[in-house]
Design a protein around this motif. Structure first.
Motif, PDB file in Angstrom:
ATOM      1  N   ARG A  49      84.617  76.526  73.312  1.00 37.99           N
ATOM      2  CA  ARG A  49      85.659  76.013  72.627  1.00 37.99           C
ATOM      3  C   ARG A  49      85.180  76.043  71.046  1.00 37.99           C
ATOM      4  O   ARG A  49      85.926  76.632  70.321  1.00 37.99           O
ATOM      5  N   ILE A  50      84.084  75.951  70.907  1.00 39.78           N
ATOM      6  CA  ILE A  50      83.478  75.897  69.418  1.00 39.78           C
ATOM      7  C   ILE A  50      83.409  77.312  69.155  1.00 39.78           C
ATOM      8  O   ILE A  50      83.716  77.720  68.067  1.00 39.78           O
ATOM      9  N   PHE A  51      82.943  77.923  70.096  1.00 39.65           N
ATOM     10  CA  PHE A  51      83.008  79.691  69.891  1.00 39.65           C
ATOM     11  C   PHE A  51      84.336  80.253  69.393  1.00 39.65           C
ATOM     12  O   PHE A  51      84.518  81.011  68.765  1.00 39.65           O
ATOM     13  N   TYR A  52      85.324  79.788  70.273  1.00 37.02           N
ATOM     14  CA  TYR A  52      86.543  80.332  70.205  1.00 37.02           C
ATOM     15  C   TYR A  52      87.150  79.931  68.775  1.00 37.02           C
ATOM     16  O   TYR A  52      87.781  80.684  68.077  1.00 37.02           O
ATOM     17  N   GLU A  53      86.763  78.544  68.536  1.00 36.15           N
ATOM     18  CA  GLU A  53      87.432  78.151  67.210  1.00 36.15           C
ATOM     19  C   GLU A  53      86.551  78.905  66.145  1.00 36.15           C
ATOM     20  O   GLU A  53      87.326  79.359  64.900  1.00 36.15           O
ATOM     21  N   LEU A  54      85.418  79.243  66.125  1.00 40.07           N
ATOM     22  CA  LEU A  54      84.613  79.825  64.999  1.00 40.07           C
ATOM     23  C   LEU A  54      85.228  81.374  64.895  1.00 40.07           C
ATOM     24  O   LEU A  54      85.470  81.823  63.849  1.00 40.07           O
ATOM     25  N   ALA A  55      85.224  82.067  66.051  1.00 37.45           N
ATOM     26  CA  ALA A  55      86.034  83.408  66.194  1.00 37.45           C
ATOM     27  C   ALA A  55      87.419  83.373  65.621  1.00 37.45           C
ATOM     28  O   ALA A  55      87.806  84.145  64.727  1.00 37.45           O
ATOM     29  N   ARG A  56      88.318  82.346  66.077  1.00 38.35           N
ATOM     30  CA  ARG A  56      89.535  82.343  65.293  1.00 38.35           C
ATOM     31  C   ARG A  56      89.612  82.328  63.915  1.00 38.35           C
ATOM     32  O   ARG A  56      90.360  82.843  63.261  1.00 38.35           O
ATOM     33  N   ALA A  86      73.190  79.701  65.171  1.00 39.15           N
ATOM     34  CA  ALA A  86      73.701  80.982  64.592  1.00 39.15           C
ATOM     35  C   ALA A  86      74.997  81.480  64.985  1.00 39.15           C
ATOM     36  O   ALA A  86      75.260  81.279  66.197  1.00 39.15           O
ATOM     37  N   PHE A  87      75.645  81.856  64.121  1.00 40.49           N
ATOM     38  CA  PHE A  87      77.138  82.512  64.271  1.00 40.49           C
ATOM     39  C   PHE A  87      77.261  83.519  63.521  1.00 40.49           C
ATOM     40  O   PHE A  87      77.070  83.566  62.166  1.00 40.49           O
ATOM     41  N   ALA A  88      77.647  84.868  64.158  1.00 38.30           N
ATOM     42  CA  ALA A  88      77.987  85.906  63.314  1.00 38.30           C
ATOM     43  C   ALA A  88      79.226  86.623  63.590  1.00 38.30           C
ATOM     44  O   ALA A  88      79.376  86.697  65.083  1.00 38.30           O
ATOM     45  N   ILE A  96      77.574  83.933  68.987  1.00 39.45           N
ATOM     46  CA  ILE A  96      77.031  82.853  69.006  1.00 39.45           C
ATOM     47  C   ILE A  96      75.804  82.624  69.422  1.00 39.45           C
ATOM     48  O   ILE A  96      75.599  83.044  70.837  1.00 39.45           O
ATOM     49  N   TRP A  97      74.690  81.919  68.899  1.00 36.06           N
ATOM     50  CA  TRP A  97      73.462  81.592  69.476  1.00 36.06           C
ATOM     51  C   TRP A  97      73.393  80.214  69.514  1.00 36.06           C
ATOM     52  O   TRP A  97      73.443  79.428  68.629  1.00 36.06           O
ATOM     53  N   ALA A 103      72.883  83.248  74.023  1.00 35.78           N
ATOM     54  CA  ALA A 103      73.861  83.830  73.195  1.00 35.78           C
ATOM     55  C   ALA A 103      75.199  84.392  74.006  1.00 35.78           C
ATOM     56  O   ALA A 103      75.135  84.695  75.040  1.00 35.78           O
ATOM     57  N   TYR A 104      76.235  84.174  73.490  1.00 29.74           N
ATOM     58  CA  TYR A 104      77.612  84.675  73.616  1.00 29.74           C
ATOM     59  C   TYR A 104      78.047  85.733  72.797  1.00 29.74           C
ATOM     60  O   TYR A 104      78.011  85.584  71.597  1.00 29.74           O
ATOM     61  N   THR A 105      78.681  86.595  73.408  1.00 33.30           N
ATOM     62  CA  THR A 105      79.272  87.851  72.633  1.00 33.30           C
ATOM     63  C   THR A 105      80.586  88.191  73.075  1.00 33.30           C
ATOM     64  O   THR A 105      80.946  88.218  74.279  1.00 33.30           O
ATOM     65  N   VAL A 106      81.639  88.110  72.145  1.00 31.40           N
ATOM     66  CA  VAL A 106      82.957  88.403  72.305  1.00 31.40           C
ATOM     67  C   VAL A 106      83.475  89.522  71.546  1.00 31.40           C
ATOM     68  O   VAL A 106      83.476  89.548  70.209  1.00 31.40           O
ATOM     69  N   ALA A 107      84.394  90.389  72.058  1.00 32.63           N
ATOM     70  CA  ALA A 107      84.760  91.437  71.484  1.00 32.63           C
ATOM     71  C   ALA A 107      86.378  91.138  71.030  1.00 32.63           C
ATOM     72  O   ALA A 107      86.962  90.516  71.983  1.00 32.63           O
ATOM     73  N   ARG A 108      86.775  91.485  69.852  1.00 30.84           N
ATOM     74  CA  ARG A 108      88.166  91.159  69.490  1.00 30.84           C
ATOM     75  C   ARG A 108      89.178  92.078  70.207  1.00 30.84           C
ATOM     76  O   ARG A 108      88.863  93.450  70.223  1.00 30.84           O
TER      77      ARG A 108
END
Length: 111
Positions: A49-56, A86-88, A96-97, A103-108
């Motif tokens: 959820r935090i990863f999704y929010e950061l990416a959004r 960390a987040f990039a 996101i680390w 770490a999780y990685t998501v492509a747009r």
């Protein structure tokens, strides 16, 4: 003394209680493992959820670093799950680390 036909004896009551205790002892470990797995799933959901929010936020705004920092700070302060280290986010990829090195990685994907 006359025995009442509708009453239980002490031996019958103790036998019933010991059988109930035995059945509970059989099912307690599986119940506890179910609770533990639900807690792990809840933590994983919170991490995504935090990863999704950061990416959004990153994909929606050009200069989103302040908002990202605030989201990470609030998430880490809440104590839910592992801390975000960390987040990039680049044009097409976000990472996101988390605490512990995962770490999780998501492509747009554009729809």
């Amino acid at each position: 003394m006359r025995r009442s036909e509708g009453a239980f004896t002490l031996l019958e009551a103790l036998t019933a209680l010991s059988l109930l205790g035995f059945v509970l002892a059989l099912f307690l470990p599986s119940y506890l493992s179910l609770i533990e797995s639900q807690q792990r799933e809840a933590e994983a959901t919170q991490e995504w959820r935090i990863f999704y929010e950061l990416a959004r936020v990153s994909f929606a705004e050009d200069d989103s670093s302040l908002r990202e920092e605030a989201l990470i700070r609030n998430y880490n302060a809440s104590g839910q799950g592992r801390r975000v280290e960390a987040f990039a986010c680049e044009a097409e990829l976000c990472q996101i680390w988390l605490e512990g090195g995962e770490a999780y990685t998501v492509a747009r994907e554009d729809s």
